[in-house]
Design an enzyme around this catalytic site. Structure first.
Site, PDB file in Angstrom:
ATOM      1  CB  SER A 183      -0.953  -0.003   1.197  1.00 11.48           C
ATOM      2  OG  SER A 183      -0.211   0.023   2.398  1.00 11.48           O
ATOM      3  CG  HIS A 211      -4.129  -1.646  -1.232  1.00 14.11           C
ATOM      4  ND1 HIS A 211      -4.744  -0.415  -1.312  1.00 14.11           N
ATOM      5  CD2 HIS A 211      -3.814  -1.816   0.072  1.00 14.11           C
ATOM      6  CE1 HIS A 211      -4.779   0.143  -0.113  1.00 14.11           C
ATOM      7  NE2 HIS A 211      -4.224  -0.694   0.747  1.00 14.11           N
ATOM      8  CE  LYS A 242      -7.701  -0.932   1.732  1.00 15.87           C
ATOM      9  NZ  LYS A 242      -7.337  -2.039   2.616  1.00 15.87           N
TER      10      LYS A 242
HETATM   11  C1  LIG Z   1      -7.301  -2.526   3.990  1.00 19.28           C
HETATM   12  C2  LIG Z   1      -6.558  -3.785   4.146  1.00 19.28           C
HETATM   13  C3  LIG Z   1      -6.990  -4.788   5.025  1.00 19.28           C
HETATM   14  C4  LIG Z   1      -8.168  -4.598   5.921  1.00 19.28           C
HETATM   15  O1  LIG Z   1      -9.363  -4.663   5.200  1.00 19.28           O
HETATM   16  P1  LIG Z   1     -10.743  -4.290   5.937  1.00 19.28           P
HETATM   17  O2  LIG Z   1     -11.787  -4.993   5.170  1.00 19.28           O
HETATM   18  O3  LIG Z   1     -10.840  -2.800   5.895  1.00 19.28           O
HETATM   19  O4  LIG Z   1     -10.623  -4.794   7.342  1.00 19.28           O
HETATM   20  C5  LIG Z   1      -6.287  -5.974   5.060  1.00 19.28           C
HETATM   21  N1  LIG Z   1      -5.196  -6.169   4.284  1.00 19.28           N
HETATM   22  C6  LIG Z   1      -4.722  -5.212   3.449  1.00 19.28           C
HETATM   23  C7  LIG Z   1      -3.509  -5.464   2.617  1.00 19.28           C
HETATM   24  C8  LIG Z   1      -5.389  -3.992   3.364  1.00 19.28           C
HETATM   25  O5  LIG Z   1      -4.916  -3.048   2.549  1.00 19.28           O
END
Ligand SMILES: *Cc1c(COP(=O)(O)O)cnc(C)c1O
Length: 396
Positions: A183, A211, A242
């Site tokens: 990220s 991501h 996301k």
């Molecule tokens: C955002 C993210 C998470 C968490 O996801 P949520 O559904 O918001 O709990 C887990 N792993 C990665 C790599 C992320 O970027």
């Protein structure tokens, strides 16, 4: 009785503030989108959401959520295995498996829970988890919750991964665990090489596609599409928070027996509430949209290419990216904060990141592109970056 810890917390909080690490919530009072309104009344262009496909406020998802609310009510008041499973939960799980070309899927309240609940049911003391150093916090926490031996390799460093696989050679089961896209840099895990090493050292593979799903690969099916390795990844975790609508919900998808075991033993699944029908209904609609057309992915890819090229042309130092994350390298922590503040005055909402979120001396502004951005949004951002960049001496 509260006195002692109160003093302690106040001091810690002061220390956090003085170190410049205090996190303020930035409050917006509009729906999520390319254009958002801040409580100050300012209207700004948003370049820091995970709204990669621009679906956070998409009329079809809003409508699907409303219909599900009317049809199935607000909440489930139960975990999945007591009375919290509706036909629509099963439909969404099947759609996710279809999308990724996997055998079965299990839903969670969030991907944080999916990652938190994936290791402990599968791995014990005799096993080894070999994890990328930049993996998400929820993977780190999930690994901590199980008794397997832990190995950590430097980010995307295949020589180091091979070293760790050799060290772990006596383990009963081995699994390599990586984020699909990291990220902070926007780089993609070198999955072709990971697959080769996994085959050589008899290890399984888990990828967190938070991501990368919806973003990488021609049709947004993530790193298994990008590297043409469908069927070679044993466990995929992902989020509905996301690219896939930006709401709430997580999932683990992959081999049949693994998912079946998670339904028996995964603690966040067994002991936490079922996803609400509105989120499930919107999720189903979202996967239907993904299979109807590739317009959003195409637009996201065009937007990212355009933005990155123009920024490099303007003279900025951009981390090589294969995702919708564009890291504008500034190296200096204060500069990253000054630049983000000035950009906000120009109507561009971005965040500067610095240690400890990224390594020392690696401060940057992270720009996240979206299919919701129009060309004029991108041009406005590029022009603002150029103007502020010159003012601050970042570019000539
Ligand atoms: C955002 C993210 C998470 C968490 O996801 P949520 O559904 O918001 O709990 C887990 N792993 C990665 C790599 C992320 O970027």
């Amino acid at each position: 009785m509260y006195g002692k810890i109160k003093d302690y917390l106040q001091k810690e909080l002061t220390d956090i503030r003085e170190a410049g690490l205090y996190k303020e919530e930035r409050i917006i009072n509009s729906p999520q989108g390319a254009e958002i309104t801040l409580t100050s009344g300012a209207e700004v262009l948003n370049f820091c959401a995970n709204n990669y496909l621009g679906l956070s406020n998409h009329p079809r998802l809003v409508e699907a959520a409303k219909e599900s609310l009317d049809d199935r009510g607000f909440g489930m008041s139960s975990v999945r295995f007591i009375c919290g499973t509706q036909d629509m939960h099963k439909t969404l799980e099947a759609k996710i498996a279809e999308f990724f070309g996997t055998e079965d899927t299990i839903l969670y309240a969030a991907c944080f829970d999916a990652n938190g609940g994936v290791f402990e049911p599968l791995f014990g003391e005799q096993d080894a988890i070999i994890s990328d150093s930049l993996n998400h916090a929820s993977i780190i926490d999930g690994v901590r919750l199980c008794k397997a031996q832990r190995f950590r390799y430097q980010n995307a460093d295949m020589a180091d991964l091979e070293e760790k696989l050799k060290e772990a050679s006596t383990a009963r089961f081995k699994i390599i665990v990586t984020d699909g896209v990291f990220s902070m840099d926007g780089n993609v895990a070198p999955m072709d090489k990971i697959v080769a090493l996994a085959e050589k050292y008899d290890a399984m593979i888990m990828v967190d596609e938070c991501h990368s799903a919806g973003v990488v690969g021609k049709t947004g099916r993530g790193v298994t599409e990008l590297f043409n390795i469908r069927g070679k990844v044993d466990i995929i975790t992902g989020t509905l928070g996301k690219a896939f609508g930006g709401g709430i919900g997580g999932f683990t998808t992959g081999r049949k027996e693994i998912i079946e075991m998670l339904r028996q033993r995964s603690r966040p699944y067994l002991f936490s509430n079922s996803l609400i029908p509105a989120a499930v209904g919107a999720g189903i609609e979202m996967f239907d949209m993904m299979t109807e057309t590739n317009e959003l992915q195409d637009k996201l890819h065009e937007n990212t290419e355009y933005f990155v090229k123009k920024m490099i042309d303007a003279g900025f130092d951009i981390k090589p990216t294969k995702s919708a994350i564009c890291a504008v390298m500034l190296y200096d922590a204060k500069l990253s904060q000054d630049m983000a503040a000035k950009l906000l005055k120009e109507g561009i909402y971005v965040i500067g990141f610095y240690y400890p979120v990224v390594a020392k001396g690696q401060a940057r502004i992270r720009v996240q592109l979206s299919a919701a951005h129009e060309r004029e949004h991108l041009d406005k951002a590029i022009n603002a970056f150029a103007k502020v960049g010159k003012e601050l001496g970042v570019i000539k």
